[in-house]
Design a protein around this motif. Structure first.
Motif, PDB file in Angstrom:
ATOM      1  N   PRO A 140       0.795  -1.238   0.000  1.00 23.84           N
ATOM      2  CA  PRO A 140       0.000   0.000   0.000  1.00 23.84           C
ATOM      3  C   PRO A 140       0.829   1.290   0.000  1.00 23.84           C
ATOM      4  O   PRO A 140       0.275   2.373  -0.123  1.00 23.84           O
ATOM      5  CB  PRO A 140      -0.829  -0.093   1.284  1.00 23.84           C
ATOM      6  N   HIS A 141       2.105   1.185   0.142  1.00 23.15           N
ATOM      7  CA  HIS A 141       2.986   2.359   0.189  1.00 23.15           C
ATOM      8  C   HIS A 141       2.839   3.149   1.482  1.00 23.15           C
ATOM      9  O   HIS A 141       3.751   3.297   2.247  1.00 23.15           O
ATOM     10  CB  HIS A 141       2.763   3.310  -0.995  1.00 23.15           C
ATOM     11  N   HIS A 142       1.639   3.721   1.649  1.00 23.45           N
ATOM     12  CA  HIS A 142       1.321   4.510   2.847  1.00 23.45           C
ATOM     13  C   HIS A 142       0.280   3.710   3.630  1.00 23.45           C
ATOM     14  O   HIS A 142      -0.620   3.118   3.019  1.00 23.45           O
ATOM     15  CB  HIS A 142       0.756   5.867   2.408  1.00 23.45           C
ATOM     16  N   PRO A 143       0.381   3.713   4.959  1.00 23.33           N
ATOM     17  CA  PRO A 143      -0.566   2.884   5.731  1.00 23.33           C
ATOM     18  C   PRO A 143      -2.034   3.177   5.406  1.00 23.33           C
ATOM     19  O   PRO A 143      -2.883   2.291   5.538  1.00 23.33           O
ATOM     20  CB  PRO A 143      -0.264   3.242   7.192  1.00 23.33           C
ATOM     21  N   ASP A 144      -2.330   4.402   5.009  1.00 22.99           N
ATOM     22  CA  ASP A 144      -3.730   4.750   4.743  1.00 22.99           C
ATOM     23  C   ASP A 144      -4.069   4.812   3.256  1.00 22.99           C
ATOM     24  O   ASP A 144      -5.168   5.235   2.895  1.00 22.99           O
ATOM     25  CB  ASP A 144      -4.070   6.108   5.373  1.00 22.99           C
ATOM     26  N   LEU A 145      -3.120   4.462   2.426  1.00 25.25           N
ATOM     27  CA  LEU A 145      -3.436   4.526   0.994  1.00 25.25           C
ATOM     28  C   LEU A 145      -4.186   3.257   0.602  1.00 25.25           C
ATOM     29  O   LEU A 145      -3.689   2.158   0.739  1.00 25.25           O
ATOM     30  CB  LEU A 145      -2.168   4.692   0.149  1.00 25.25           C
ATOM     31  N   ASN A 146      -5.391   3.467   0.124  1.00 25.11           N
ATOM     32  CA  ASN A 146      -6.285   2.358  -0.176  1.00 25.11           C
ATOM     33  C   ASN A 146      -6.825   2.562  -1.587  1.00 25.11           C
ATOM     34  O   ASN A 146      -7.317   3.632  -1.916  1.00 25.11           O
ATOM     35  CB  ASN A 146      -7.412   2.384   0.873  1.00 25.11           C
ATOM     36  N   TYR A 147      -6.685   1.538  -2.383  1.00 29.83           N
ATOM     37  CA  TYR A 147      -7.062   1.632  -3.798  1.00 29.83           C
ATOM     38  C   TYR A 147      -8.497   2.156  -3.977  1.00 29.83           C
ATOM     39  O   TYR A 147      -8.735   3.107  -4.717  1.00 29.83           O
ATOM     40  CB  TYR A 147      -6.903   0.249  -4.447  1.00 29.83           C
ATOM     41  N   LEU A 148      -9.440   1.536  -3.268  1.00 32.69           N
ATOM     42  CA  LEU A 148     -10.839   1.940  -3.460  1.00 32.69           C
ATOM     43  C   LEU A 148     -11.106   3.344  -2.936  1.00 32.69           C
ATOM     44  O   LEU A 148     -11.825   4.124  -3.558  1.00 32.69           O
ATOM     45  CB  LEU A 148     -11.785   0.957  -2.772  1.00 32.69           C
ATOM     46  N   ASP A 149     -10.515   3.663  -1.776  1.00 33.03           N
ATOM     47  CA  ASP A 149     -10.717   5.017  -1.230  1.00 33.03           C
ATOM     48  C   ASP A 149     -10.207   6.064  -2.215  1.00 33.03           C
ATOM     49  O   ASP A 149     -10.793   7.133  -2.382  1.00 33.03           O
ATOM     50  CB  ASP A 149      -9.952   5.191   0.091  1.00 33.03           C
ATOM     51  N   ASP A 160       7.542  11.231  -2.644  1.00 34.66           N
ATOM     52  CA  ASP A 160       7.604  11.297  -1.180  1.00 34.66           C
ATOM     53  C   ASP A 160       6.399  10.551  -0.614  1.00 34.66           C
ATOM     54  O   ASP A 160       5.288  10.641  -1.152  1.00 34.66           O
ATOM     55  CB  ASP A 160       7.561  12.778  -0.749  1.00 34.66           C
ATOM     56  N   CYS A 161       6.638   9.827   0.452  1.00 36.41           N
ATOM     57  CA  CYS A 161       5.538   9.173   1.151  1.00 36.41           C
ATOM     58  C   CYS A 161       5.180  10.050   2.347  1.00 36.41           C
ATOM     59  O   CYS A 161       5.990  10.235   3.254  1.00 36.41           O
ATOM     60  CB  CYS A 161       5.975   7.779   1.602  1.00 36.41           C
ATOM     61  N   LEU A 162       3.984  10.605   2.341  1.00 35.26           N
ATOM     62  CA  LEU A 162       3.616  11.650   3.306  1.00 35.26           C
ATOM     63  C   LEU A 162       3.162  11.040   4.621  1.00 35.26           C
ATOM     64  O   LEU A 162       2.004  11.120   5.006  1.00 35.26           O
ATOM     65  CB  LEU A 162       2.536  12.549   2.691  1.00 35.26           C
ATOM     66  N   GLU A 217      -4.540  29.619  -4.762  1.00 35.65           N
ATOM     67  CA  GLU A 217      -5.047  29.211  -3.448  1.00 35.65           C
ATOM     68  C   GLU A 217      -4.375  27.932  -2.979  1.00 35.65           C
ATOM     69  O   GLU A 217      -3.932  27.130  -3.790  1.00 35.65           O
ATOM     70  CB  GLU A 217      -6.559  28.977  -3.524  1.00 35.65           C
ATOM     71  N   ILE A 218      -4.364  27.766  -1.660  1.00 35.01           N
ATOM     72  CA  ILE A 218      -3.673  26.611  -1.084  1.00 35.01           C
ATOM     73  C   ILE A 218      -4.674  25.521  -0.675  1.00 35.01           C
ATOM     74  O   ILE A 218      -5.662  25.797   0.013  1.00 35.01           O
ATOM     75  CB  ILE A 218      -2.851  27.040   0.157  1.00 35.01           C
ATOM     76  N   PHE A 219      -4.405  24.304  -1.086  1.00 34.43           N
ATOM     77  CA  PHE A 219      -5.228  23.145  -0.724  1.00 34.43           C
ATOM     78  C   PHE A 219      -4.313  22.056  -0.160  1.00 34.43           C
ATOM     79  O   PHE A 219      -3.132  22.295   0.061  1.00 34.43           O
ATOM     80  CB  PHE A 219      -5.973  22.632  -1.962  1.00 34.43           C
ATOM     81  N   THR A 220      -4.892  20.863   0.007  1.00 31.74           N
ATOM     82  CA  THR A 220      -4.123  19.799   0.648  1.00 31.74           C
ATOM     83  C   THR A 220      -4.053  18.533  -0.197  1.00 31.74           C
ATOM     84  O   THR A 220      -5.060  18.078  -0.734  1.00 31.74           O
ATOM     85  CB  THR A 220      -4.783  19.437   2.003  1.00 31.74           C
ATOM     86  N   GLY A 221      -2.852  17.972  -0.264  1.00 29.80           N
ATOM     87  CA  GLY A 221      -2.673  16.636  -0.832  1.00 29.80           C
ATOM     88  C   GLY A 221      -2.213  15.721   0.294  1.00 29.80           C
ATOM     89  O   GLY A 221      -1.629  16.182   1.276  1.00 29.80           O
ATOM     90  N   SER A 222      -2.476  14.434   0.172  1.00 21.60           N
ATOM     91  CA  SER A 222      -2.076  13.563   1.274  1.00 21.60           C
ATOM     92  C   SER A 222      -1.550  12.223   0.776  1.00 21.60           C
ATOM     93  O   SER A 222      -1.687  11.879  -0.399  1.00 21.60           O
ATOM     94  CB  SER A 222      -3.250  13.349   2.232  1.00 21.60           C
ATOM     95  N   LYS A 223      -0.929  11.519   1.686  1.00 20.03           N
ATOM     96  CA  LYS A 223      -0.446  10.135   1.544  1.00 20.03           C
ATOM     97  C   LYS A 223       0.776   9.985   0.645  1.00 20.03           C
ATOM     98  O   LYS A 223       1.737   9.321   0.990  1.00 20.03           O
ATOM     99  CB  LYS A 223      -1.560   9.197   1.065  1.00 20.03           C
ATOM    100  N   TRP A 224       0.753  10.610  -0.519  1.00 24.77           N
ATOM    101  CA  TRP A 224       1.831  10.385  -1.479  1.00 24.77           C
ATOM    102  C   TRP A 224       2.030  11.635  -2.339  1.00 24.77           C
ATOM    103  O   TRP A 224       1.063  12.328  -2.643  1.00 24.77           O
ATOM    104  CB  TRP A 224       1.482   9.204  -2.397  1.00 24.77           C
ATOM    105  N   ALA A 225       3.262  11.882  -2.726  1.00 22.19           N
ATOM    106  CA  ALA A 225       3.527  12.984  -3.663  1.00 22.19           C
ATOM    107  C   ALA A 225       4.481  12.503  -4.744  1.00 22.19           C
ATOM    108  O   ALA A 225       5.641  12.205  -4.462  1.00 22.19           O
ATOM    109  CB  ALA A 225       4.115  14.172  -2.923  1.00 22.19           C
ATOM    110  N   ASP A 226       3.999  12.390  -5.970  1.00 22.57           N
ATOM    111  CA  ASP A 226       4.882  12.247  -7.131  1.00 22.57           C
ATOM    112  C   ASP A 226       5.341  13.658  -7.483  1.00 22.57           C
ATOM    113  O   ASP A 226       4.504  14.549  -7.689  1.00 22.57           O
ATOM    114  CB  ASP A 226       4.106  11.664  -8.325  1.00 22.57           C
ATOM    115  N   ILE A 227       6.638  13.856  -7.530  1.00 17.32           N
ATOM    116  CA  ILE A 227       7.162  15.193  -7.863  1.00 17.32           C
ATOM    117  C   ILE A 227       7.345  15.223  -9.381  1.00 17.32           C
ATOM    118  O   ILE A 227       8.160  14.485  -9.932  1.00 17.32           O
ATOM    119  CB  ILE A 227       8.477  15.443  -7.108  1.00 17.32           C
ATOM    120  N   LEU A 228       6.521  16.043 -10.028  1.00 18.56           N
ATOM    121  CA  LEU A 228       6.437  15.968 -11.491  1.00 18.56           C
ATOM    122  C   LEU A 228       7.427  16.910 -12.168  1.00 18.56           C
ATOM    123  O   LEU A 228       7.541  18.077 -11.792  1.00 18.56           O
ATOM    124  CB  LEU A 228       5.016  16.310 -11.951  1.00 18.56           C
TER     125      LEU A 228
END
Ligand code: GLA
Ligand code: ZN
Length: 668
Positions: free
Chosen positions: A420-429, A523-525, A537-548
Motif C-alpha cells: 500500500p505504500h502509505h498505511p492509509d493509501l487504499n485503492y478503493l478510497d 515522497d511518502c507523506l 489558493e492553497i489546498f491539501t494533498g495527502s499520503k503520497w507525492a509524485d514530484i512531477l
C-alpha cells in the motif's frame, strides 16, 4: 418473465410447515413475485449422504405455484453439513497462519478439495435434476457471495497443488516462474514446481510477485468452482438463468470473469450493516455524500455487463449479527431500493422475509419481525412496490448513459493491497475521491476495465495505474490521441504486470510522452499532508507525492510545502486531439472540486442540487427518466426544470422531503 420486479429471500426450513402458506400468501398480497430458496439448506435436503429429502421443498414449490411466485434456487455449498465434515475434516479451510477454520458458522469449505467437489457433484446433480425443470424455477444461484469465503483464502495442501498447476499453466517452466517472480532476491529460486508453496505467513516479508499470482490464482479457482457447478445446473435445468449475488467492490473474485458465466449479475446491499464506520459516515453526511459509495457500487455492478441487474439481497430492516447497525429511518428502505433502480436494477429481492428464531443471524431482521406481525418495514415495502412496479416495467432495458468512466482493476487493487505504500493509501478510497466529486455534480459514471473500449466516454479517470503493460500504455495513448481526456494519478507505470519494477526509463515509462511529464522523485507523506497551490489558493494533498517534471506538459498546480515546493503536482498535456492529466497526490475534497472544474469542457451538463440530493437518469433516444433522491435526513429545496414531467402527481417541484424520492420523465 415480465412480472419479476420484487422478491424475498425465504427460508421455509426455519418455520413450521403450517406457516408456509400464510407467508406465501402475505408475500403475494404485498406484490412479491419471486422467492430465492435453499442456498443454505444442504442438511435439510440431504441429511445423510445420498439420503435426499426433497419432499418438503417440493411442497414449497407447489405452494409457490399456487401463489404465483417464481423461484430462484441456490446451491448450498457455502454451508456443508456436519456429516460432510465428519467424512472429510480436511475440507475445513486452512488460514494463512496454518490453522484450520472449523465447522460451526458457514463458509467452512475449501474450493479445491477433490473429495468435496465429488460430494458437491452428487448433491447438485440430484438437486438440479429433481427441481431443474419445475415450472416455478426460473433461475439459479451457485453457492452464496463467492469470495466471502473465510476472511482469509485457503492455504491447504489441495489449494497449494492447484496453485502449482495454475502456475504451470501460466508460465510453462519453473525458470519462467523464477524470472517473473524475481526469485534471485533472497535466494528464492525454485528448481521445480513441487517446491512452491502457498504464501502462508512467512518469517519475514513476502515476495510481491508471488503474492499477486496467489490472488489471481484464487480468483480463477473460485470462478472454476462456480463453473463446475454451473455446468451441472445447465445440463439438468435448461433455459433457466444463472446469476450470482456479488458484493460490490469486494475483490477476492474477479467479477468480470464470473459474469461471463452468468445471464445477469446481482448485488447484495446492506447500507446500514453492522460494519459501518459511523464516524466516517457523519463526515460523509455533512458533505451530502453519505450514499455516494453505495451509488459507486451500483454503478460498478451495472458496468460489469453494461446491463440491468438484480439486487439479490436488499436490507429490509435493522440488521446485525452480534452488533447491529442503525435501524433504517422511515423512507430509507424505499429510498435505497429506488437508488438501486435508478442505477440500473431491474429486480429487488429483500433479505429476508422474516426475522429468525435461531442462529447467527437472529438479529438480521426481515420484512416481518420475529413476532410475524407486519410492521413498518412490511407496510413501507408494500407501498413502494405498488408505487414503483409500473415504473420499473417501463424503464426495463433503459439504463444510465454515462460519458465519464473510472477505470477499476482487480490486479491494481491486489497490487496496492500487497504494497500500500502509505498505511492509509487504499485503492478503493482513492478511486472514490474521484467518484464522490462526480456524484456531487450528478454526473453519471461507468466503471471500465483497463483494456476495454473507452470510445463511448469523453473523460476516463484511471487512478493508481501502478501495473502497466506496453499494450495498456498503447491503449491509453490511443485514447488520448483520438480526442479522449484521460486522468491518471500517482504511481502510474511503476511496475510490469508481474509486479516487478519497470527499469531503464523514467516514470511513468511508456506514458511519459502522452502525459508530457517525468517523475524522478516521490515522497511518502507519513507524518504530514502536503500543501498544493492551484489558481493562487492553497489546498491539501495527502499520503503520497509524485514530484512531477514537465517535459512538455503545462502545470495546473504546484506543491507549496516541503523541499519540493514550487515543483509540479498536477499537469495537463495536449496530445493528439485529446488531453492527458497527471495528478501527483491524493486530493482533498476542495482541491478535487477545483481540479474537476478544469475538466469542465468534457463534463456533461447536469442539474445542481443541494448536498445529499442525488439525480441520475435512465435514458434512451426517446426518453429520460430522472430519479431525484434526498439522502439527507431533512427536507431540501430543489428546482426541477419545467420540461421535466412529474411521474407521480403529488410531487412538489420545489422541495423534496427527508429520505424521499421523486421521479420525472422527459421526452426527447
Ligand atoms: C450476506 C449473505 C446472506 C446473509 C446476509 C446477512 O449478504 O449473502 O446469506 O448472511 O449477508 O448477514
Ligand atoms: Zn484449500
Amino acid at each position: 418473465m415480465e412480472n419479476l420486479q420484487f422478491g424475498v429471500d425465504y427460508y421455509p426450513e426455519h418455520w413450521d410447515e403450517e406457516r408456509w402458506s400464510i407467508d406465501l400468501s402475505m408475500m403475494k398480497e404485498m406484490g412479491i413475485t419471486v422467492v430465492r430458496l435453499a442456498e443454505f439448506s444442504w442438511s435439510a435436503l440431504e441429511p445423510a449422504e445420498g439420503a435426499f429429502s426433497f419432499e418438503w421443498l417440493a411442497k414449497v414449490l407447489d405452494l409457490c405455484a399456487a401463489f404465483d411466485l417464481k423461484v430462484v434456487l441456490g446451491t448450498p455449498t457455502a454451508a456443508p453439513p456436519a456429516w460432510v465434515i465428519e467424512k472429510m475434516p480436511d475440507i475445513q479451510p486452512m488460514a494463512s497462519d496454518g490453522a484450520r477454520r472449523y465447522f460451526g458458522g458457514r463458509h467452512h469449505d475449501c474450493q479445491s478439495h477433490p473429495g468435496y467437489r465429488e460430494q458437491i457433484k452428487q448433491y447438485v446433480t440430484a438437486f438440479a435434476s429433481h427441481f431443474g425443470a419445475h415450472p416455478q424455477v426460473i433461475g439459479w444461484q451457485v453457492d452464496n457471495e463467492l469470495g466471502n469465503s473465510h476472511g482469509d483464502l485457503c492455504y491447504c495442501s489441495y489449494c497449494e497443488a492447484a496453485f502449482r498447476q495454475w502456475l504451470e499453466g501460466k508460465y510453462g517452466t519453473i525458470e519462467a516462474v523464477n524470472q517473473n517472480w524475481g526469485t534471485t532476491f533472497w535466494s528464492q529460486d525454485y528448481q521445480s514446481f513441487t517446491q512452491i508453496h502457498a504464501p502462508k505467513n512467512t518469517a519475514s516479508g513476502q515476495n510481491p510477485s508471488r503474492a499477486l499470482d496467489w490472488q489471481l490464482f484464487h480468483s480463477d479457482l473460485i470462478n472454476e468452482f462456480h463453473s463446475f457447478q454451473a455446468q451441472i445446473i445447465r445440463e439438468h435445468s435448461p433455459n433457466r438463468f444463472i446469476t450470482h449475488n456479488l458484493m460490490g467492490f469486494s475483490n477476492v473474485v474477479n467479477y468480470h470473469d464470473l459474469a461471463k458465466q452468468l445471464e445477469f449479475v446481482s448485488h447484495d446491499q446492506y447500507l446500514e450493516g453492522y460494519w459501518r464506520n459511523y464516524e466516517k459516515d457523519k463526515v460523509e453526511e455533512n458533505y451530502g455524500t453519505k450514499r455516494a459509495f453505495a451509488a459507486a457500487e451500483l454503478d460498478f455492478i451495472r458496468s460489469i455487463k453494461k446491463a440491468g441487474f438484480w439486487i439479490m439481497e436488499q436490507q429490509s430492516s435493522i440488521s446485525g449479527w452480534d452488533i447491529l447497525g442503525r435501524t433504517p429511518k422511515p423512507g430509507e428502505i424505499s429510498l435505497w431500493s429506488v437508488q438501486s433502480v435508478a442505477h440500473g436494477a431491474d429486480t429487488i429481492v429483500y433479505f429476508r422475509w422474516r426475522s429468525c428464531k435461531m442462529g447467527t443471524e437472529q438479529y438480521w431482521h426481515g420484512i416481518l419481525p420475529h413476532s410475524g406481525i407486519p410492521g413498518r418495514s412490511y407496510f413501507e415495502i408494500k407501498t413502494l412496490i405498488q408505487k414503483i412496479k409500473p415504473l420499473m416495467k417501463e424503464v426495463k432495458g433503459i439504463l444510465p448513459k454515462p460519458k465519464v468512466a473510472i477505470v477499476h482493476s482487480y490486479a491494481q487493487h491486489y497490487a496496492m493491497q500487497i504494497q500500500p505504500h502509505h498505511p492509509d493509501l487504499n485503492y478503493l478510497d482513492h478511486l472514490y475521491t474521484y467518484y464522490r466529486e462526480l456524484y456531487q455534480r450528478n454526473i453519471a459514471v461507468d466503471f471500465v476495465q483497463e483494456l476495454e473500449d473507452w470510445s463511448p466516454y469523453q473523460l476516463v479517470i484511471a487512478p493508481l495505474q501502478y501495473l502497466m503493460s506496453p499494450e495498456q500504455a498503447q491503449h491509453y495513448t490511443n485514447f488520448v490521441e483520438k480526442g479522449g481526456h484521460l486522468v491518471v494519478t500517482m504511481r502510474t507505470g511503476v511496475k510490469e504486470r508481474n509486479n516487478l519494477c519497470l527499469i531503464d526509463q523514467a516514470l511513468p515509462g511508456d506514458l511519459s510522452a502522452v502525459f508530457g511529464v517525468e517523475v524522478h522523485e516521490y515522497d511518502c507523506l507519513r507524518d504530514v499532508d502536503v500543501q498544493v497551490q492551484l489558481e493562487g489558493e492553497i489546498f491539501t494533498g495527502s499520503k503520497w507525492a509524485d514530484i512531477l517534471t514537465p517535459t512538455s506538459a503545462e502545470v495546473i498546480a504546484t506543491y507549496a510545502s516541503e523541499f519540493y515546493a514550487k515543483e509540479a503536482a498536477i499537469t495537463v498535456h495536449s496530445y493528439g486531439k485529446g488531453k492527458a492529466y497527471y495528478v501527483g497526490t491524493e486530493l482533498d475534497r476542495e482541491l478535487m472540486h477545483r481540479f474537476m472544474n478544469q475538466l469542465a469542457d468534457v463534463l456533461p451538463e447536469t442539474l445542481v442540487t443541494p448536498p445529499g440530493v442525488e439525480i441520475i437518469s435512465r435514458e434512451n433516444e426517446q426518453v429520460s427518466y430522472y430519479f431525484v433522491m434526498n439522502h439527507q435526513n431533512k427536507d431540501q429545496a430543489i428546482t426541477i426544470p419545467e420540461d421535466w414531467e412529474a411521474y407521480y402527481p403529488e410531487q412538489d417541484r420545489n422541495m423534496i422531503s427527508a429520505n424521499q424520492y421523486q421521479v420525472y420523465k422527459k421526452m426527447k
